[in-house]
Design a protein around this motif. Structure first.
Motif, short mmCIF file in Angstrom:
data_model
loop_
_atom_site.label_atom_id
_atom_site.label_comp_id
_atom_site.label_asym_id
_atom_site.label_seq_id
_atom_site.Cartn_x
_atom_site.Cartn_y
_atom_site.Cartn_z
N GLN A 253 0.81 -1.21 0.00
CA GLN A 253 0.00 0.00 0.00
C GLN A 253 0.85 1.27 0.00
O GLN A 253 0.49 2.28 -0.60
CB GLN A 253 -0.94 -0.01 1.21
N MET A 254 2.02 1.22 0.64
CA MET A 254 2.90 2.38 0.71
C MET A 254 3.85 2.46 -0.48
O MET A 254 4.62 3.42 -0.59
CB MET A 254 3.71 2.33 2.02
N ARG A 255 3.83 1.46 -1.36
CA ARG A 255 4.67 1.39 -2.57
C ARG A 255 6.15 1.39 -2.21
O ARG A 255 6.98 1.90 -2.96
CB ARG A 255 4.39 2.57 -3.51
N THR A 256 6.49 0.80 -1.08
CA THR A 256 7.89 0.73 -0.66
C THR A 256 8.51 -0.64 -0.92
O THR A 256 9.72 -0.80 -0.76
CB THR A 256 8.01 1.04 0.84
N ALA A 257 7.71 -1.62 -1.28
CA ALA A 257 8.21 -2.98 -1.54
C ALA A 257 7.16 -3.74 -2.31
O ALA A 257 6.01 -3.29 -2.47
CB ALA A 257 8.54 -3.69 -0.22
N CYS A 258 7.56 -4.90 -2.81
CA CYS A 258 6.62 -5.78 -3.51
C CYS A 258 6.26 -6.96 -2.61
O CYS A 258 7.08 -7.40 -1.80
CB CYS A 258 7.24 -6.30 -4.80
N GLU A 259 5.04 -7.43 -2.74
CA GLU A 259 4.58 -8.57 -1.96
C GLU A 259 4.18 -9.68 -2.91
O GLU A 259 3.50 -9.45 -3.92
CB GLU A 259 3.38 -8.17 -1.10
N ASP A 260 4.62 -10.89 -2.61
CA ASP A 260 4.27 -12.04 -3.45
C ASP A 260 2.79 -12.38 -3.29
O ASP A 260 2.24 -12.31 -2.19
CB ASP A 260 5.12 -13.26 -3.08
N CYS A 261 2.17 -12.73 -4.39
CA CYS A 261 0.80 -13.24 -4.33
C CYS A 261 0.83 -14.67 -3.83
O CYS A 261 1.76 -15.43 -4.12
CB CYS A 261 0.16 -13.18 -5.72
N GLY A 262 -0.16 -15.06 -3.09
CA GLY A 262 -0.19 -16.41 -2.54
C GLY A 262 -0.58 -17.44 -3.60
O GLY A 262 -0.89 -17.13 -4.75
N SER A 263 -0.56 -18.70 -3.21
CA SER A 263 -0.95 -19.78 -4.12
C SER A 263 -2.40 -19.59 -4.53
O SER A 263 -3.24 -19.10 -3.78
CB SER A 263 -0.75 -21.13 -3.45
N GLY A 264 -2.70 -19.96 -5.76
CA GLY A 264 -4.06 -19.83 -6.29
C GLY A 264 -4.37 -18.44 -6.82
O GLY A 264 -5.52 -18.18 -7.19
N THR A 265 -3.39 -17.54 -6.85
CA THR A 265 -3.60 -16.17 -7.33
C THR A 265 -2.46 -15.75 -8.26
O THR A 265 -1.41 -16.39 -8.30
CB THR A 265 -3.69 -15.18 -6.16
N GLN A 266 -2.67 -14.64 -8.95
CA GLN A 266 -1.62 -14.05 -9.78
C GLN A 266 -1.75 -12.54 -9.69
O GLN A 266 -2.82 -12.00 -9.38
CB GLN A 266 -1.73 -14.52 -11.24
N PRO A 267 -0.64 -11.81 -9.95
CA PRO A 267 -0.69 -10.36 -9.84
C PRO A 267 -1.64 -9.72 -10.85
O PRO A 267 -1.64 -10.06 -12.04
CB PRO A 267 0.76 -9.93 -10.11
N GLY A 268 -2.45 -8.77 -10.37
CA GLY A 268 -3.27 -7.94 -11.24
C GLY A 268 -2.73 -6.53 -11.25
O GLY A 268 -1.58 -6.28 -10.88
N ASN A 269 -3.52 -5.57 -11.67
CA ASN A 269 -3.07 -4.18 -11.70
C ASN A 269 -2.78 -3.64 -10.31
O ASN A 269 -1.82 -2.91 -10.10
CB ASN A 269 -4.10 -3.30 -12.40
N SER A 270 -3.63 -3.99 -9.36
CA SER A 270 -3.43 -3.47 -8.01
C SER A 270 -3.65 -4.52 -6.93
O SER A 270 -3.34 -4.28 -5.76
CB SER A 270 -4.38 -2.29 -7.76
N THR A 271 -4.18 -5.68 -7.29
CA THR A 271 -4.45 -6.73 -6.31
C THR A 271 -4.03 -8.07 -6.87
O THR A 271 -3.73 -8.21 -8.06
CB THR A 271 -5.95 -6.79 -5.96
N CYS A 272 -3.99 -9.06 -5.99
CA CYS A 272 -3.74 -10.43 -6.42
C CYS A 272 -5.09 -11.06 -6.78
O CYS A 272 -5.99 -11.15 -5.95
CB CYS A 272 -3.07 -11.22 -5.31
N ASN A 273 -5.25 -11.47 -8.01
CA ASN A 273 -6.51 -12.01 -8.50
C ASN A 273 -6.50 -13.53 -8.46
O ASN A 273 -5.50 -14.16 -8.81
CB ASN A 273 -6.76 -11.55 -9.93
N PRO A 274 -7.61 -14.17 -8.05
CA PRO A 274 -7.66 -15.63 -8.02
C PRO A 274 -7.61 -16.22 -9.42
O PRO A 274 -8.10 -15.62 -10.39
CB PRO A 274 -8.99 -15.93 -7.33
N CYS A 275 -6.99 -17.39 -9.54
CA CYS A 275 -6.94 -18.08 -10.83
C CYS A 275 -8.35 -18.50 -11.24
O CYS A 275 -9.19 -18.84 -10.40
CB CYS A 275 -6.05 -19.32 -10.74
N GLU A 276 -8.61 -18.44 -12.53
CA GLU A 276 -9.90 -18.91 -13.05
C GLU A 276 -9.98 -20.43 -12.91
O GLU A 276 -8.97 -21.12 -12.78
CB GLU A 276 -10.05 -18.52 -14.52
#
Length: 429
Positions: free
Chosen positions: A362-385
């Motif tokens: 949220q502070m744009r100071t680091a990147c956070e890995d998305c958890g299993s079952g998701t992938q990076p979106g524009n601003s959130t981790c989106n669940p796999c279809e």
């Protein structure tokens, strides 16, 4: 490399091609000329051990390491140990990367020619070190043109008051205002020896530049505004000021501050509403008020009458002069400069780096890995279809193989119950 006579032998270094010693007995290397020698690789830190070195050769426009396009890597900071060096520090025609070492300012005896060629754009910007103002430069040349330099022109360059020849900063990415101190370079000869052309310098042309010889200046193709001062009326407008925005009025900044007595030793106390947000109260070391100066890119001032501008914090940038606040890096990008001491790390949107995996916090100071079952979106981790999966090591959702299925947000695919199956990859059922 072309001329490596005796370099790989056990003979004295004084016999090496391009090396001159003070004597064969003491064997102190005082001159090194490896120009146009097809050198390859990087410049070792041991280069700084040549503390007796005084010259890069005899030619005025060539010397030391000039003309070696395969010489790469960063310039070692140990180059600042060559404090006896006096002339022809020429490393043009190379492909250095990274920043210009601030330690070059230690070469206070350098009177003739500092020329460096960088190839790759600096990931963290490439500002001109203010320490270059410490050089002697009685006759010589400072050539840093075509180097993808960033940031502003340091006012300390105005300390090179003995310079008579080229100070070339043209064809870079320099921005900000022109320091009034450049008007001190009154010994420059003619033929546009102070060349700041083809940059992005802004605001007005300082009247102090009128003290320079009329043909010693080049400001073409910048973003200067509000016309040519009467003090520079004798300068050739077509060849010196062409390609600017001189017909347009500059953005207004607060009225200049009153000057204090030159003998004052007190820090001046200014009226609280004199300088507006986006600027700071500037004054000389003797307490003489110099007016309100806009904050440079990478810094901001959010209040009136600020004594200084503040470097943007981690996760933020300020790309305009006179910023009253810093902008948060875009989603999916980050800036991890937690020290917040270098404006060059916050003066461009490119200083917000793209997350290679995951999303920015949220502070744009680091990147956070998305958890299993998701992938990076524009601003959130989106669940796999459904029909796709992503385990902890996946950077994106992957199709389930034929014969396997998954539901939305799956970390693994499951085998189809017998006797059913799927004929193609990516099936949801």
């Amino acid at each position: 490399w072309f001329d490596n006579v005796n370099w790989l032998s056990s003979d004295s270094c004084c016999s090496y091609a391009g090396v001159t010693c003070d004597s064969w007995i003491t064997a102190n290397v005082v001159e090194l000329d490896l120009t146009f020698n097809s050198l390859d690789g990087t410049l070792p830190t041991q280069f700084g051990d040549l503390t007796s070195l005084t010259s890069g050769g005899l030619a005025q426009y060539y010397g030391l390491l000039d003309g070696n396009p395969s010489l790469q890597g960063t310039l070692p900071s140990q180059i600042g140990r060559l404090t006896n060096f006096k002339k022809f520090m020429n490393m043009e025609g190379s492909a250095f990367s990274g920043k210009i070492p601030t330690q070059l300012g230690n070469l206070v005896q350098l009177t003739e020619q500092l020329a460096i060629q960088f190839e790759a754009e600096g990931d963290e910007g490439r500002p001109i070190p203010s320490q270059l103002g410490q050089l002697s430069m009685n006759t010589g040349i400072v050539y840093l043109a075509f180097n993808k330099l960033t940031g502003s022109v340091p006012s300390e360059i105005g300390q090179l008051t003995n310079a008579k020849n080229h100070i070339y900063f043209q064809n870079n990415g320099l921005s900000g205002i022109i320091p009034t101190q450049l008007g001190n370079l009154m010994k420059l000869s003619t033929s546009r020896q102070l060349n700041l052309g083809y940059n992005s310098l802004t605001f007005t042309i300082p009247t102090e530049l009128g003290k320079l010889p009329t043909a010693s200046l080049n400001l073409v193709h910048n973003k200067l505004c509000s016309g040519v001062p009467t003090e520079l009326a004798a300068f050739d407008s077509e060849y010196i000021f062409n390609g600017n925005n001189l017909e347009e009025e500059c953005p207004e900044f607060p009225t200049p501050l009153p000057s204090l007595s030159p003998t004052s030793t007190l820090v001046p106390t200014f009226a609280p509403t004199r300088c507006g947000p986006g600027s700071f109260e500037d004054y000389d070391s003797d307490g003489t008020g110099r007016g309100c100066t806009p904050c440079p890119p990478g810094k901001f001032s959010g209040e009136k009458s600020a004594p200084m501008c503040t470097v943007c914090g981690a996760g933020k940038v300020a790309v305009q002069w006179g910023s009253t606040s810093c902008d948060l890096c875009a989603s999916g990008r980050y800036n991890d400069d937690t020290d917040g001491t270098e404006e060059a790390l916050h003066n461009d949107e490119k200083r917000c780096w793209q997350c290679q995996s995951g999303i920015s916090n949220q502070m744009r100071t680091a990147c956070e890995d998305c958890g299993s079952g998701t992938q990076p979106g524009n601003s959130t981790c989106n669940p796999c279809e459904a029909g796709k999966y992503a385990d902890d090591s996946s950077l994106k959702c992957i199709d389930c193989q034929a014969g396997k299925i998954s539901s939305s947000g799956a970390a693994v695919c499951e085998q189809c119950p017998s006797p059913s199956t799927t004929r193609a990859d990516g099936a949801a059922s």
